[in-house]
Write an enzyme that holds these catalytic residues in place. Structure first.
Site, PDB file in Angstrom:
ATOM      1  N   ALA A  73      42.295  46.772  36.061  1.00 10.06           N
ATOM      2  CA  ALA A  73      42.506  47.884  36.993  1.00 10.06           C
ATOM      3  C   ALA A  73      43.014  47.354  38.321  1.00 10.06           C
ATOM      4  O   ALA A  73      42.800  46.186  38.669  1.00 10.06           O
ATOM      5  CB  ALA A  73      41.212  48.670  37.196  1.00 10.06           C
ATOM      6  N   ASP A  74      43.683  48.226  39.047  1.00 10.37           N
ATOM      7  CA  ASP A  74      44.128  47.879  40.392  1.00 10.37           C
ATOM      8  C   ASP A  74      44.076  49.133  41.256  1.00 10.37           C
ATOM      9  O   ASP A  74      44.397  50.234  40.787  1.00 10.37           O
ATOM     10  CB  ASP A  74      45.546  47.309  40.384  1.00 10.37           C
ATOM     11  CG  ASP A  74      45.913  46.686  41.722  1.00 10.37           C
ATOM     12  OD1 ASP A  74      45.406  45.574  41.996  1.00 10.37           O
ATOM     13  OD2 ASP A  74      46.675  47.290  42.488  1.00 10.37           O
ATOM     14  N   THR A  75      43.669  48.956  42.496  1.00  8.26           N
ATOM     15  CA  THR A  75      43.562  50.071  43.436  1.00  8.26           C
ATOM     16  C   THR A  75      44.401  49.788  44.664  1.00  8.26           C
ATOM     17  O   THR A  75      44.410  48.662  45.175  1.00  8.26           O
ATOM     18  CB  THR A  75      42.094  50.288  43.859  1.00  8.26           C
ATOM     19  OG1 THR A  75      41.298  50.566  42.696  1.00  8.26           O
ATOM     20  CG2 THR A  75      41.965  51.454  44.837  1.00  8.26           C
TER      21      THR A  75
ATOM     22  N   ALA B  27      45.079  52.364  39.010  1.00  7.33           N
ATOM     23  CA  ALA B  27      45.637  52.274  37.658  1.00  7.33           C
ATOM     24  C   ALA B  27      44.682  51.459  36.799  1.00  7.33           C
ATOM     25  O   ALA B  27      44.165  50.429  37.243  1.00  7.33           O
ATOM     26  CB  ALA B  27      47.007  51.613  37.683  1.00  7.33           C
TER      27      ALA B  27
END
Length: 202
Positions: A70-72, A107
């Site tokens: 995940a990436d924020t 994501a």
């Protein structure tokens, strides 16, 4: 189903959020990738690329496993606000976000075997109250901003800055549980409320 699940993240928040739905990865392995935005790259493009590259980096070393990444990113208009590098940058982020609306995009990506990486994006709207110079100085001095996209953490003191939130609280924390559950179930992982309860109270 693959023999194990790997979380491609060093974030303790994401590990804790997975535990809420009864998921405990067999291994936590942060991806070693370049997180520099490309010139002209939009926030949505960037966050999708980061989650995908993280999943694929770990998958290239553990091809037999399911990989969850995940990436924020915090976005003020078209501007990407990644993790603040120092107090000066954290201060500039908070001044920029003060009294205005911004987006938080997370994501989440699933990679298994040789199948294409599946990515889902959660988009959220956050509005900060107007912050006084003293509030900004005090928050930066607390150090809570370190390692956080946009220079703040919704699960900490900065939640008291938020006047309005439209979207997923878990997504703003770093892992949208609705999208994550969907990806895991499609990958064949058993998820139930009972397993979540047992994980929490074990």
């Amino acid at each position: 189903m693959a023999s194990s699940l790997i979380l491609a993240s060093a974030s303790p928040r994401r590990l804790a959020l997975l535990a809420r739905i009864g998921i405990k990865p067999e291994l936590v392995l942060p991806a070693d990738i370049d997180e520099t935005p490309k010139k002209g790259e939009l926030p949505l493009e960037y966050v999708r690329r980061m989650a995908t590259e993280k999943a694929e980096w770990v998958a290239s070393r553990h091809s037999e496993c399911h990989i969850l990444a995940a990436d924020t990113v915090v976005a003020a208009g078209r501007r990407i606000l990644p993790k603040a590098e120092d107090e000066k940058q954290a201060t500039s982020y908070l001044k920029l976000l003060s009294g205005r609306r911004h987006r938080v995009l997370t994501a989440v990506a699933m990679q298994k075997d040789d199948a294409p990486t599946t990515v889902k994006v959660s988009s959220n709207i956050v509005t900060f109250k107007s912050l006084s110079p003293r509030e900004i100085e005090d928050y930066v001095a607390s150090g809570e901003w370190r390692g956080k996209a946009g220079g703040y953490a919704i699960q900490g003191y900065a939640e008291s800055f938020i006047r309005f939130l439209a979207g997923s609280h878990s997504s703003v924390m770093g892992l949208p549980l609705y999208e994550t559950r969907h990806l895991l179930m499609n990958a064949g992982w058993p998820i139930s409320a009972s397993s979540s309860f047992q994980e929490e109270y074990a």
